[in-house]
Design a protein around this motif. Structure first.
Motif, PDB file in Angstrom:
ATOM      1  N   ARG A   1     -12.436   5.048   9.313  1.00 17.77           N
ATOM      2  CA  ARG A   1     -11.218   4.384   8.855  1.00 17.77           C
ATOM      3  C   ARG A   1     -11.325   2.893   9.156  1.00 17.77           C
ATOM      4  O   ARG A   1     -11.118   2.474  10.294  1.00 17.77           O
TER       5      ARG A   1
ATOM      6  N   PRO B   1      -8.215  -0.350   4.114  1.00 22.36           N
ATOM      7  CA  PRO B   1      -6.919   0.263   3.806  1.00 22.36           C
ATOM      8  C   PRO B   1      -6.877   0.890   2.421  1.00 22.36           C
ATOM      9  O   PRO B   1      -5.971   0.635   1.623  1.00 22.36           O
TER      10      PRO B   1
ATOM     11  N   PRO C   1       0.819  -1.221   0.000  1.00 17.19           N
ATOM     12  CA  PRO C   1       0.000   0.000   0.000  1.00 17.19           C
ATOM     13  C   PRO C   1       0.845   1.261   0.000  1.00 17.19           C
ATOM     14  O   PRO C   1       2.009   1.250   0.432  1.00 17.19           O
TER      15      PRO C   1
ATOM     16  N   ALA D   1       2.044   2.966   8.099  1.00 18.99           N
ATOM     17  CA  ALA D   1       3.232   2.216   7.683  1.00 18.99           C
ATOM     18  C   ALA D   1       4.460   3.083   7.563  1.00 18.99           C
ATOM     19  O   ALA D   1       5.562   2.594   7.354  1.00 18.99           O
TER      20      ALA D   1
ATOM     21  N   SER E   1       1.892   4.810   1.540  1.00 22.38           N
ATOM     22  CA  SER E   1       2.021   5.168   2.951  1.00 22.38           C
ATOM     23  C   SER E   1       2.646   6.548   3.056  1.00 22.38           C
ATOM     24  O   SER E   1       2.973   7.181   2.051  1.00 22.38           O
TER      25      SER E   1
ATOM     26  N   ASP F   1      -1.910   2.909   3.604  1.00 27.09           N
ATOM     27  CA  ASP F   1      -1.703   2.592   5.013  1.00 27.09           C
ATOM     28  C   ASP F   1      -0.911   3.708   5.654  1.00 27.09           C
ATOM     29  O   ASP F   1       0.329   3.735   5.562  1.00 27.09           O
TER      30      ASP F   1
END
Length: 499
Positions: free
Chosen positions: A316, A319, A95, A498, A97, A495
């Protein structure tokens, strides 16, 4: 007539695929291994010698397939071309980040990923050590900034660019391309050119590409933010600019794929009509007629109340950027509409046993057939395993929404004003949601064209199914799964924790 339409559709599909696959003739197209696992593809012309590397980067919510016109054109010209999916996009399972609001956040991570792809491509035996970055939209800023760092670029092609990193003499050999119908970005292209020569106009070349000081702005006529990727003007400009930068003389046609892709998509949609006619005919339910007043309430009340009800909450769960909000918006919108329709007796006979297999057939055609065409020639549509949970989550909202839409529009049998009202009200509802919380939801604006295209293509097919089978809810059920799939593979995965 159905057989004739089916035959013509298949002929156009076959001809379009033959033409599109012809752009790959004479090229070797293979995966390339990149540190960190970034999915990337290498394009090489068979029999060509050593040449500069061109690293191609797509824009927000895009993928490698969207950049194929440039990849195929430049590979055909003899360049070593590498195209890749940014993290969070396409087939990339990692993802996005970091902080999207700072240069040292998400931008830095995407720059690092671009550099890893460049190093992998430069390691190929056909690479001669020289490097080009080409990027569209979001990627234009990424490549401009990365061009100034190792591995540095000898030339840059920035399409639909906006970047504060451009100066009067950096990056080297900068070509900026914008569509005529993206006015703000066309002005940005001219601004970048005039940093070097205040008197320069679109189409002028200033500086000397052979010395690394060249700069040019090209405005591709009659195209917008996506159409610029298929513009012959843009493709010729990119190839000619790189030839000037590296003292090469390329020839041959450019990959003009836009018309054939449009023909392929339209023919595939048209094929759905004879297939729908092959379904068992049915009279369908005959619920009590809805007055114009009740239609207005069913269309407008959710459009206004849902964004107001959700505005105070920060959501939230999934993702993916704004997908959390969209699930709730779609689901609440659909449930509210369904409740009104149920209260007014519109559920009468809507859910016979055969609705499930008809709905499954609609979903299968939309995802496997039309989706397969999109994945091969337009943009990533086949998800990696990490996106299946996202698609399932989106279905919880998309299915109720499109069930309600199918019943409200009577599976395509309702008058045109009723269909248009239902679809425009939903788009306005998303617009109101963005207006109420622009900072958190502005990414929703990205999907509005996707929703409009979805209604035009898939809504048309749903109408054919509904009118043939007499099952408005069947099309809604199938299209709900298709919409969940389409959004689930389009939204970038993200994300924030992350980084």
């Amino acid at each position: 007539m159905p057989r004739l339409i089916a035959l013509l559709s298949l002929l156009i599909i076959g001809l379009s695929i033959w033409q599109l696959e012809g752009d790959r003739a004479g090229l070797t197209i293979t995966p390339v291994t990149v540190e960190g696992g970034t999915p990337a593809t290498l394009y090489l012309r068979n029999g060509a010698g050593a040449a500069p590397v061109v690293v191609i980067a797509h824009g927000f919510a895009g993928s490698r397939q969207l950049m194929d016109p440039f990849a195929l054109t430049l590979a055909e010209a003899g360049y070593v071309v590498a195209s890749f999916d940014f993290e969070g996009h396409g087939r990339n399972p990692r993802p996005m980040s970091g902080d999207v609001t700072t240069i040292d956040g998400t931008t830095r991570l995407l720059m690092d990923e671009t550099a890893r792809v460049a190093r992998a491509a430069l390691a190929h035996p056909r690479a001669d050590g020289r490097l080009v970055y080409l990027g569209h939209s979001m990627a234009s800023d990424i490549i401009v900034r990365q061009a100034l760092e190792a591995p540095r670029a000898d030339a840059v092609v920035a399409i639909s660019m906006f970047s504060e990193a451009v100066t009067a003499d950096a990056p080297r050999n900068l070509l900026v391309i914008a569509g005529e119908w993206e006015a703000m970005l066309a002005e940005e292209a001219l601004r970048a050119l005039r940093l070097t020569d205040p008197q320069a106009r679109a189409g002028d070349s200033v500086g000397d590409p052979a010395q690394g000081t060249g700069r040019r702005a090209v405005i591709a006529p009659k195209v917008e933010h996506v159409g610029v990727l298929y513009s012959a003007t843009a493709l010729h400009a990119a190839r000619d600019w790189l030839d000037a930068s590296f003292g090469r003389d390329s020839s041959g046609p450019v990959a003009q794929r836009g018309g054939w892709i449009a023909a392929l998509l339209l023919a595939t949609v048209a094929l759905a009509w004879p297939l729908a006619r092959a379904l068992p005919a049915g009279a369908g339910p005959v619920p009590p007629p809805l007055s114009a007043k009740r239609v207005l309430v069913a269309a407008l009340a959710p459009a206004l109340l849902v964004p107001l009800a959700l505005a105070p909450f920060e959501i939230r769960v999934l993702p993916v950027l704004v997908a959390d909000y969209l699930v709730l918006h779609l689901g609440l919108y659909g449930l509210m509409t369904l409740a009104l329709l149920w209260h007014w007796g519109q559920f009468q006979g809507q859910f016979p046993a055969r609705i499930w297999w008809v709905g499954a057939a609609v979903a299968l055609f939309g995802i496997a057939v039309l989706g397969g065409v999109i994945d091969r020639y337009v943009a990533s549509f086949l998800p990696h395993s990490g996106r299946m949970v996202i698609i399932a989550g989106l279905a919880l909202g998309a299915v109720p929404f499109l069930l309600a839409d199918g019943i409200l529009t009577q599976g395509g049998k309702a008058r045109l004003w009723r269909v248009v009202l239902a679809r425009v009200a939903f788009l306005a509802s998303l617009g109101l949601a963005v207006a109420l919380n622009f900072e958190a939801l502005f990414f929703l604006l990205i999907i509005l064209p996707v929703i409009v295209l979805f209604f035009l293509l898939f809504g048309t097919m749903s109408g054919w199914v509904g009118r043939r089978t007499g099952l408005p809810a069947a099309g809604g059920l199938g299209l709900g799964l298709v919409l969940a799939w389409a959004l689930g593979v389009t939204f970038p995965m993200f994300d924030a924790g992350a980084f």
